[in-house]
Design an enzyme around this catalytic site. Structure first.
Site, mmCIF file in Angstrom:
data_model
loop_
_atom_site.group_PDB
_atom_site.id
_atom_site.type_symbol
_atom_site.label_atom_id
_atom_site.label_comp_id
_atom_site.label_asym_id
_atom_site.label_seq_id
_atom_site.Cartn_x
_atom_site.Cartn_y
_atom_site.Cartn_z
ATOM 1 N N TRP A 8 2.334 1.630 -3.343
ATOM 2 C CA TRP A 8 1.295 2.063 -4.286
ATOM 3 C C TRP A 8 1.147 3.584 -4.242
ATOM 4 C CZ3 TRP A 8 -3.284 4.757 -3.861
ATOM 5 C CH2 TRP A 8 -4.131 4.702 -4.956
ATOM 6 N N HIS A 9 1.270 4.143 -3.039
ATOM 7 C CA HIS A 9 1.093 5.592 -2.896
ATOM 8 C C HIS A 9 2.244 6.377 -3.511
ATOM 9 C CE1 HIS A 9 -2.140 4.574 -0.105
ATOM 10 N NE2 HIS A 9 -2.568 5.808 -0.308
ATOM 11 N N GLY A 10 3.403 5.779 -3.607
ATOM 12 C CA GLY A 10 4.510 6.511 -4.210
ATOM 13 C C GLY A 10 5.763 5.658 -4.258
ATOM 14 N N PHE A 55 -0.921 9.508 -7.999
ATOM 15 C CA PHE A 55 -0.625 8.142 -7.559
ATOM 16 C C PHE A 55 -1.008 7.094 -8.588
ATOM 17 C CE2 PHE A 55 -1.084 10.131 -3.250
ATOM 18 C CZ PHE A 55 0.275 10.254 -3.116
ATOM 19 N N SER A 76 0.843 -1.207 0.000
ATOM 20 C CA SER A 76 0.000 0.000 0.000
ATOM 21 C C SER A 76 0.876 1.255 0.000
ATOM 22 C CB SER A 76 -0.910 -0.016 1.230
ATOM 23 O OG SER A 76 -1.564 1.213 1.356
#
Lengths: 508, 476
Positions: A339-341, A508, A336
């Site tokens: 995934w955000h960066g 994102f 996660s």
């Protein structure tokens, strides 16, 4: 180019982009709606598909090819799985198509990050690697539509939805412009039937959708972008600030990221409602959560449920023992974060949330014993408030790593916060030297108070603000509408006087 | 709910929204000399002036009215590109039926490419134009005519069209700076003229006499030039091009080759004339050491001379009616009086020297006759000025209260030890005056509002009866 917070703003901030809070969207959306309800039902999906691709190409026409590529993989994968005659073939098709989808995401989003981190490792081993020169723009919304594609493939594999025969409808599901740039990540089993059965124009639904869009706009333009001024000012030069100055910036960032993302989600959901769709709720008062686990049931619900259904459960979930369960939790939150960066600070942010949950689960028996021993009534308001405050503090600490340029900056920011006690900033007006002068600061506080009150009554069946409003006379209702509209128009942060930040999540 | 009812609701909602948006934009926006143009009754003006800040500063329509009865408006705009002058003419003609159009040519050779702060300038050009299809056309033509020539990334995007169409986008953050004035329509009507008060000595200009073909000018400007001539011809309006004088910033010769060419060109065009004021400097009596605000703009003294000269020229060369005795234009007399009072107040407040201040009070009878002057002294020193005698007041004791209403001394009391106190009324407004040197108490309260708050020495407060406000407070 790997994604860092500061870069998000640059990459997505262009006069040609069409974010929900941009002037072109104010004209584009009503036009799309008008034509949508005027054309025959059978053609509506074609119109929405055309609008979606136009919307996406406003960022960069080349992005459309990546989107199209992802759609082709999704469509072919679904179709092949529906024709596969055994489970193994299905699994192979799922594996290939999912890997292809993820490969696109990894190439565009994580290419430089991987190279940047792999090259030094090989250097240590005295193996010389020539670093390729990437000059890739991160395609807007790629993380969102890739996850939508995978969700569709997984649902077809599991038999939860039938493979869609129409390429156009799959293309619309993947590219639906209202959820393209920053979610929510709508599931195929919820969305595809709605694409097949367009709803007629219904005044009440359209009105409610527009009200939700207005609320989202308020969160984004008035609160998030105003908080961003202070947050950017302090985080850009955090060495110059201490104690409560840093704390104020962290609290403002917690509000900023919530209002930015929830605001965008509300606008997307509201706009979808106008077109007759019924998307699922994406945020549910996350800062009222009583535990980190509870927080993730309320924050970016479409993403956390995606991770639950398509990563946590396939990894074994909590079915394979405690140790494996904790490992799965950690993996989910690391992914996660990633995934955000594509940067270490996002990974640390994800890891912190994973660790919070593991420690929470491990210490639960001791905490319950302590409550029982100390005869603490856990059903009281005060205990719930205590839990909410502790959860909020933990979330805020993690947000520091999310916002800080690097992980070590995150540590330094926290250190700067605790190393000095300076409560006088609240009385000697120096609070207003954090980039947001007194008048704007007061507007921020007032707006956050409005947000708090509205959130307090959100989903409260006894106190539904929207239904309360609809029960009032037309003069009062219209007064409220106009007051809200012009409050946003006047106090919103946009236009040349401010370098209005883009939606954080659009990168994102 | 029926479709008809829904449509009606949407229409009413959009209408209310537009009205509030217009009002909010008006409050927030920067207002310039163009906004009051829309107060002029339709088809009431005979002459309108166009051009740049040179015209705004130099042409005073109220002086023209007072001297010749010419009803005119100064529709010039700061740094208006020449292409926009054509658009401005179109806008004016959609409201007025003119007899004469006067256009200054100073900006015809200028290139928009050299614009600084292009965004703000564009807003200055458009925001005060009232919303209409013509305005949308003006914005569109502006981008088509100039966008490729402006070295400014801001101007090649669709955004700027939205922004100029809905200027709230540009101004909304002004909410922090709002003052009382923002909420009211500009009270004083100067018919577009803006005086700039400063005296800066300039070099006397030397201008070239050579000519250069205008085809070398920016294409948009040349097109606009011919379009202006056609539009005036079509509307049977006489056209006068002017060149208002400006100074030389160095010793070099002013480059007027294009202006000379136009002067030559227009000789052959019927109903079009050209008045190059550089050729008339002696007749105008323009003093380059006293009549300029800066090298480019004249101050009120220069404006008075240029307006007088152009007014005379118009009177002699065109058949423009004298409206001074026309009852339909009676409001122009009131506007002129207001203008005189406001100019007087501005002159007083710009005067730093006390003697000069008293001299103005003594000599400007036209203006002081519409004021009520209050004088309070608390000082053991004698303050002498010949103007006290001219004003007919005695201030030579410790305490003194004097009131001069409409030029007449209606109250003058002096005392060395006894505190003085007096109450007066300007119409319904109560005025209370106190002079007490020992108690160090000096006060002039007009309608309960303190104006001087224990200032020592002699303090003068002037209440203007036409402007209906305190126009000046001065310690001598």
């Amino acid at each position: 180019m790997y994604l860092q917070f500061g870069k998000n703003f640059e990459d997505t901030h262009s006069y040609k982009t069409m974010l929900f809070n941009s002037i072109p969207f104010l004209f584009f959306f009503p036009f799309v709606v008008l034509v949508y309800f005027l054309i025959p039902k059978n053609w509506r999906w074609v119109w929405l598909l055309a609008a979606s691709y136009y919307f996406y190409m406003c960022w960069n026409p080349l992005y459309a090819f990546i989107l199209l590529g992802s759609t082709v993989i999704t469509y072919v994968g679904g179709l092949l799985m529906s024709r596969a005659d055994n489970a193994f073939s299905k699994k192979v098709i799922l594996g290939i198509t999912a890997v292809l989808s993820i490969a696109l995401l990894v190439f565009f989003k994580y290419g430089s990050f991987i190279v940047d981190n792999v090259v030094p490792f090989f250097n240590i081993l005295h193996i010389r690697i020539i670093k390729p020169e990437f000059d890739l723009l991160l395609p807007v919304g790629i993380s969102f539509y890739t996850f939508r594609s995978i969700s569709y493939l997984m649902d077809v594999y599991r038999g939860d939805v039938e493979a869609e025969k129409s390429f156009g409808r799959v293309a619309l599901y993947v590219s639906f412009f209202l959820q393209l740039a920053a979610g929510p990540i709508e599931r195929a089993k919820n969305m595809l039937p709605q694409i097949h059965n367009p709803q007629p124009f219904e005044y009440e639904r359209v009105k409610n959708g527009l009200l939700l869009m207005l609320w989202g706009l308020f969160q984004k333009l008035v609160i998030a972008d105003r908080c961003a001024i202070l947050v950017n000012h302090v985080f850009a030069d955090y060495e110059a600030y201490r104690g409560f100055q840093i704390l104020t910036a962290i609290l403002f960032f917690a509000v900023q990221i919530y209002c930015d993302f929830a605001g965008y989600s509300d606008m997307a959901i509201g706009a979808s409602m106008v077109l007759g769709f019924s998307p699922k709720q994406n945020f549910n008062k996350p800062y009222f959560a009583t535990s980190i686990q509870d927080f993730w049931r309320r924050w970016h619900i479409s993403l956390s449920s995606w991770f639950r259904d398509y990563l946590y459960i396939p990894l074994g979930g909590n079915r394979k023992g405690q140790v494996r369960k904790y490992l799965n939790v950690l993996i989910v939150f690391l992914v996660s974060g990633l995934w955000h960066g594509a940067a270490w600070n996002y990974i640390i942010w994800g890891a912190l949330h994973g660790i919070y949950q593991i420690i929470g689960a491990l210490t639960l028996p001791f905490r319950e014993k302590a409550h029982s021993f100390l005869k603490i009534n856990t059903e009281t308001f005060s205990f719930r408030l205590y839990q909410q405050l502790v959860t909020f503090c933990l979330v805020c600490i993690a947000w520091v790593f999310f916002r800080a340029p690097t992980a070590s900056d995150g540590v330094n920011i926290l250190w700067n916060m605790v190393r000095e006690w300076n409560p006088w900033i609240f009385t000697d007006n120096s609070l207003f030297n954090l980039g947001l002068e007194a008048k704007n600061f007061r507007v921020a506080i007032f707006s956050i108070a409005v947000l708090f009150i509205v959130d307090l009554f959100r989903n409260d069946d006894k106190m539904r603000l929207r239904s309360l409003l609809s029960q009032q006379g037309i003069i009062f209702r219209w007064f409220v509408y106009f007051a809200a509209l012009f409050f946003i128009i006047i106090f919103g942060i946009y236009g040349p006087a401010y370098d209005a930040s883009s939606f954080i999540y659009a990168g994102f | 709910m029926t479709k008809r009812r829904i449509l009606l609701k949407i229409e009413i909602f959009v209408l209310i929204f537009a009205v509030i948006l217009g009002s909010v934009t008006f409050i927030m926006m920067y207002k310039n000399n163009v906004i009051t143009f829309y107060d002029e009754p339709e088809k009431s003006l005979d002459v309108v002036f166009f051009g740049t800040s040179h015209v705004i500063n130099a042409i005073n329509p109220l002086q023209l009215y007072n001297s010749y009865g010419t009803v005119s408006y100064n529709f010039a705009k700061h740094a208006e590109p020449f292409l926009q002058t054509y658009e401005s003419l179109k806008e004016v003609l959609s409201h007025q039926k003119l007899k004469l159009v006067v256009i200054d040519l100073y900006f015809i050779p200028s290139k928009v490419k050299k614009w600084q702060n292009a965004r703000s300038r564009a807003h200055c050009l458009f925001d005060n134009i009232s919303f209409s299809f013509n305005k949308l056309e003006m914005i569109s033509d502006f981008f088509e005519g100039y966008s490729s020539n402006i070295d400014n990334i801001e101007f090649d995007t669709i955004y700027n069209r939205w922004e100029l169409t809905f200027p709230i986008y540009f101004y909304h953050s002004n909410w922090k700076e709002l003052k009382k004035n923002n909420f009211f329509y500009p009270v004083l009507l100067t018919k577009g003229h803006e005086p700039r008060r400063k005296v800066e000595s300039q070099k006397y200009p030397i201008f070239s006499t050579n000519r250069e073909t205008i085809s070398k000018l920016e294409k948009g400007n040349i097109t606009a030039f011919w379009k202006i001539i056609d539009l005036c011809k079509k509307n049977k309006i006489k056209l006068l091009f002017t060149l208002i004088p400006y100074a030389s910033t160095n010793d070099s010769i002013l480059d007027t080759k294009y202006f000379n060419e136009i002067e030559y060109l227009v000789k052959s065009i019927p109903n079009v004339e050209y008045l190059n004021l550089f050729h008339e400097l002696d007749k105008i009596n323009l003093d380059f050491s006293k009549d300029f605000y800066d090298w480019s703009h004249v101050n009120p003294s220069g404006a008075q001379k240029i307006t007088a000269h152009i007014g005379k020229y118009i009177k002699e060369h065109y058949d423009i009616p004298d409206r001074r005795l026309d009852p339909v234009y009676a409001k122009w007399n009131d506007d002129y009086k207001l203008y005189v009072q406001d100019t007087f107040a501005q002159e007083l407040n710009a005067t730093k020297n006390s003697e000069k201040y008293l001299e103005l009070l003594t000599n400007k009878k036209e203006a002081t006759n519409n004021t009520c002057i209050f004088v309070v002294k608390i000082s053991e020193k004698n303050i002498n000025s010949k103007y006290f005698n001219y004003l007919g007041i005695n201030v030579n004791t410790n305490n003194c209260i004097t009131i001069i209403d409409e030029g007449k001394v209606v109250y003058n009391r002096v005392a060395s030890d006894v505190p003085l106190q007096h109450e007066y009324k300007i119409g319904r407004l109560p005025v209370k005056l106190v002079s007490d040197v020992k108690g160090k108490n000096s006060s002039i309260k007009i309608d309960g509002i303190e104006q001087i708050n224990n200032k020592s020495g002699i303090t003068v407060v002037i209440y203007d009866k036409l402007l209906k406000k305190v126009s000046s407070v001065r310690s001598l």
